[in-house]
Design an enzyme around this catalytic site. Structure first.
Site, short mmCIF file in Angstrom:
data_model
loop_
_atom_site.label_atom_id
_atom_site.label_comp_id
_atom_site.label_asym_id
_atom_site.label_seq_id
_atom_site.Cartn_x
_atom_site.Cartn_y
_atom_site.Cartn_z
N GLY A 1 65.13 22.91 23.39
CA GLY A 1 65.95 23.67 22.44
C GLY A 1 65.04 24.52 21.57
O GLY A 1 63.83 24.28 21.49
N GLN B 1 62.86 29.13 13.97
CA GLN B 1 61.51 28.72 14.39
C GLN B 1 60.65 29.90 14.85
O GLN B 1 59.42 29.78 14.91
CB GLN B 1 61.61 27.70 15.53
CG GLN B 1 62.22 26.36 15.10
CD GLN B 1 62.36 25.42 16.25
OE1 GLN B 1 63.37 25.45 16.96
NE2 GLN B 1 61.36 24.58 16.48
N CYS C 1 59.54 18.13 17.83
CA CYS C 1 59.91 19.49 17.42
C CYS C 1 58.79 20.45 17.79
O CYS C 1 57.62 20.15 17.52
CB CYS C 1 60.16 19.53 15.91
SG CYS C 1 60.70 21.13 15.30
N LEU C 2 59.12 21.58 18.34
CA LEU C 2 58.10 22.57 18.70
C LEU C 2 57.39 23.11 17.46
O LEU C 2 56.30 23.65 17.56
CB LEU C 2 58.74 23.71 19.48
CG LEU C 2 59.33 23.32 20.84
CD1 LEU C 2 60.06 24.48 21.47
CD2 LEU C 2 58.28 22.75 21.76
N HIS D 1 69.87 18.86 15.96
CA HIS D 1 68.47 19.18 15.57
C HIS D 1 68.33 20.68 15.33
O HIS D 1 67.76 21.11 14.33
CB HIS D 1 67.52 18.71 16.68
CG HIS D 1 66.08 19.00 16.43
ND1 HIS D 1 65.15 18.04 16.13
CD2 HIS D 1 65.39 20.17 16.47
CE1 HIS D 1 63.96 18.59 15.98
NE2 HIS D 1 64.07 19.88 16.18
N GLU D 2 68.91 21.48 16.25
CA GLU D 2 68.78 22.95 16.12
C GLU D 2 69.63 23.47 14.97
O GLU D 2 69.22 24.40 14.25
CB GLU D 2 69.18 23.64 17.42
CG GLU D 2 68.42 23.20 18.66
CD GLU D 2 66.91 23.20 18.47
OE1 GLU D 2 66.24 22.42 19.17
OE2 GLU D 2 66.39 23.95 17.61
N HIS E 1 67.79 23.25 11.88
CA HIS E 1 66.83 24.36 11.72
C HIS E 1 67.51 25.57 11.10
O HIS E 1 66.93 26.23 10.23
CB HIS E 1 66.22 24.76 13.07
CG HIS E 1 65.04 23.94 13.50
ND1 HIS E 1 63.91 23.80 12.76
CD2 HIS E 1 64.83 23.23 14.63
CE1 HIS E 1 63.05 23.02 13.40
NE2 HIS E 1 63.58 22.67 14.54
#
Ligand code: K2U
Ligand code: ZN
Length: 170
Positions: free
Chosen positions: A46, A51, A92-93, A134-135, A138
């Site tokens: 994702g 981000q 997480c990226l 999660h997204e 963000h």
């Protein structure tokens, strides 16, 4: 298409609240394509526009094993969440190398526009439900480490800042 740089925690830009997309046009479709390329390149499942320092409500996801079922969610809204909640290990990226348990709704119902501007409704459970939540965090300027204890979060912050300094030396 292009690979986009991913912001790393604790970059304050990750705490920006994204604004709604006004029109699903060629610009937004190009952004979604670049986000998908960036997500696949980083082996993520994702990615939120926040981000990549674009503060609009766009999320891309692909939870398929074959990495060939991309989802583009524009102006996503969770319209139902189960009372049942599960703890799952998240990464997480934007916080590379850090994984920890986060409790979230086990299932969610989401409405969003797709890349053609059509309204879609999605029922999600399992990893897809976790990823969507999660997204969506963000897009609200929230990183998953904010669910952890202050002690854990401060240790992660110190580790990320040290890694950034080391990278800047190279
Ligand atoms: O927001 C992101 O960084 C994408 C997350 C999505 C995700 C997090 C937790 C649970 C489900 C989905 C990552 O792409 S998935 C895990 C990961 C983290 C770091 C590097 C590679 C993959
Ligand atoms: Zn993340």
């Amino acid at each position: 298409m292009a690979l986009l740089p991913i912001l790393c925690y604790p970059d304050p830009r990750l705490n920006t609240v994204a604004r709604p997309v006004r029109a699903v046009d060629a610009r937004v479709r190009a952004l979604a394509a670049d986000m998908l390329q960036t997500m696949y390149d980083a082996q993520g499942i994702g990615l939120a526009a926040t981000q990549v320092d674009v503060h609009e409500r766009v999320i891309v996801i692909d939870v398929s094993d074959e990495r060939n079922q991309p989802l583009v969610l524009i102006n996503p809204e969770i319209i139902w969440a189960s009372a049942e909640r599960h703890v799952s290990d998240e990464g997480c990226l934007s916080v590379p190398g850090i994984y920890d348990g986060v409790e979230r709704a086990a299932a969610v119902k989401v409405t969003a526009l797709d890349a053609q501007g059509e309204s879609r409704t999605l029922d999600a459970d399992g990893t897809l439900a976790v990823c969507i939540q999660h997204e969506m965090d963000h897009l609200m300027g929230k990183v998953f480490v904010e669910y952890l204890s202050p002690l854990k979060r401060n240790r992660i912050r110190t580790k990320m800042l040290k890694a950034r300094r080391e990278a800047e030396k190279v």
